[in-house]
Design an enzyme around this catalytic site. Structure first.
Site, PDB file in Angstrom:
ATOM      1  N   THR A  74      62.726 101.266   4.107  1.00  0.00           N
ATOM      2  CA  THR A  74      63.804 100.708   4.944  1.00  0.00           C
ATOM      3  C   THR A  74      63.321  99.523   5.779  1.00  0.00           C
ATOM      4  O   THR A  74      64.142  98.777   6.320  1.00  0.00           O
ATOM      5  CB  THR A  74      64.332 101.781   5.918  1.00  0.00           C
ATOM      6  OG1 THR A  74      63.260 102.112   6.823  1.00  0.00           O
ATOM      7  CG2 THR A  74      64.784 103.032   5.195  1.00  0.00           C
ATOM      8  N   ASP A  97      47.160  88.489  13.753  1.00  0.00           N
ATOM      9  CA  ASP A  97      47.423  89.917  13.964  1.00  0.00           C
ATOM     10  C   ASP A  97      46.706  90.371  15.248  1.00  0.00           C
ATOM     11  O   ASP A  97      45.479  90.432  15.294  1.00  0.00           O
ATOM     12  CB  ASP A  97      46.924  90.726  12.760  1.00  0.00           C
ATOM     13  CG  ASP A  97      47.342  92.189  12.862  1.00  0.00           C
ATOM     14  OD1 ASP A  97      48.020  92.674  11.958  1.00  0.00           O
ATOM     15  OD2 ASP A  97      46.990  92.845  13.885  1.00  0.00           O
ATOM     16  N   ASP A 116      44.357  93.507  14.903  1.00  0.00           N
ATOM     17  CA  ASP A 116      43.107  93.210  14.200  1.00  0.00           C
ATOM     18  C   ASP A 116      42.170  92.381  15.066  1.00  0.00           C
ATOM     19  O   ASP A 116      40.963  92.614  15.096  1.00  0.00           O
ATOM     20  CB  ASP A 116      43.392  92.456  12.893  1.00  0.00           C
ATOM     21  CG  ASP A 116      43.849  93.394  11.786  1.00  0.00           C
ATOM     22  OD1 ASP A 116      43.665  94.621  11.932  1.00  0.00           O
ATOM     23  OD2 ASP A 116      44.404  92.902  10.789  1.00  0.00           O
ATOM     24  N   ARG A 127      56.089 101.088  10.231  1.00  0.00           N
ATOM     25  CA  ARG A 127      57.228 100.517   9.521  1.00  0.00           C
ATOM     26  C   ARG A 127      57.428 101.267   8.208  1.00  0.00           C
ATOM     27  O   ARG A 127      56.524 101.327   7.380  1.00  0.00           O
ATOM     28  CB  ARG A 127      56.959  99.043   9.245  1.00  0.00           C
ATOM     29  CG  ARG A 127      58.152  98.293   8.686  1.00  0.00           C
ATOM     30  CD  ARG A 127      57.744  96.880   8.336  1.00  0.00           C
ATOM     31  NE  ARG A 127      57.490  96.112   9.547  1.00  0.00           N
ATOM     32  CZ  ARG A 127      58.393  95.326  10.123  1.00  0.00           C
ATOM     33  NH1 ARG A 127      59.589  95.197   9.586  1.00  0.00           N
ATOM     34  NH2 ARG A 127      58.114  94.663  11.204  1.00  0.00           N
TER      35      ARG A 127
END
Ligand code: URA
Length: 209
Positions: free
Chosen positions: A108, A200, A203, A104
């Site tokens: 933006t 997550d 993770d 990511r």
């Protein structure tokens, strides 16, 4: 328009409960994701085409069906998608596995492709793009853009848990891509996590934090 299938098979729902539970450790989490991926692969391959062959049983000749040999490809979105690959390969071991990595952009907030490695015969394969979580939908949309740009024509998307927001974004961007989900959750929180979700996925799969 894209169809959305929620697999509410009792075995999938049972295993998903333990996947979600924060008390579940890395080893069990990984094994459960693998098992649910196999169960989902069983459902997602329901439309595989068959052809008739002639065989002889010990009792008599007969016409029977075998898979018609359509080539398949599995595309995990890095990194959490990797946790779903082996479970799918148990049912379709001849599938080729490509990888798409996205990060990511901090400015933006849009997903940017950093790694793509696909089977060479992209045009001829049916693909299943996998990622345990369909949250904002940004990565799924971008991964499928990337596959289509390289010639893929038949694509399905499979995840464990989806947020309604992500489903809408994906349906809008890729109306030809059917979406297969084990559970459709309530919403996204302000940090982009699915609620209640499972935390997550990367993770928890890889024991990082
Ligand atoms: N990715 C995750 O791993 N978990 C979420 O809840 C959302 C995105």
């Amino acid at each position: 328009m894209a169809k959305v299938f929620v697999f509410d098979h009792p075995l999938i729902q049972h295993k998903l409960t333990y996947i979600r539970d924060k008390a579940t450790g890395t080893k069990d989490f990984r094994e459960l994701v693998d098992e649910v991926s196999t169960l989902m692969a069983f459902e997602i391959t329901r439309d595989m085409s068959l052809e008739e062959v002639e065989i002889e049983t010990p009792v008599s000749p007969m016409k029977s069906k075998v898979l018609s040999g359509k080539k398949m490809g599995i595309i995990p979105i890095l990194r959490a998608g990797i946790g779903m690959v082996d479970g799918i390969l148990k049912l379709i071991p001849a599938a080729k596995v490509g990888h798409i990595g996205l990060y990511r952009d901090p400015k933006t907030l849009k997903p940017v492709e950093y790694y793509v490695k696909l089977p060479s015969d992209v045009e001829e394969r049916d693909f299943i793009v996998v990622d345990p979580m369909l949250a904002t939908g940004g990565s799924a949309v971008e991964a499928i853009n990337s596959l289509k740009k390289r010639g893929a024509k038949h694509i399905k998307f499979m995840c464990l848990v989806a947020a309604p927001e992500g489903v809408e974004v994906l349906k809008e961007a890729h109306p030809d891509v059917d979406i297969f989900i084990a559970a459709l959750d309530e919403k996204l929180n302000d940090h982009g996590y699915i609620v209640p979700g499972l935390g997550d996925a990367g993770d928890r799969l890889f024991g990082t934090k």
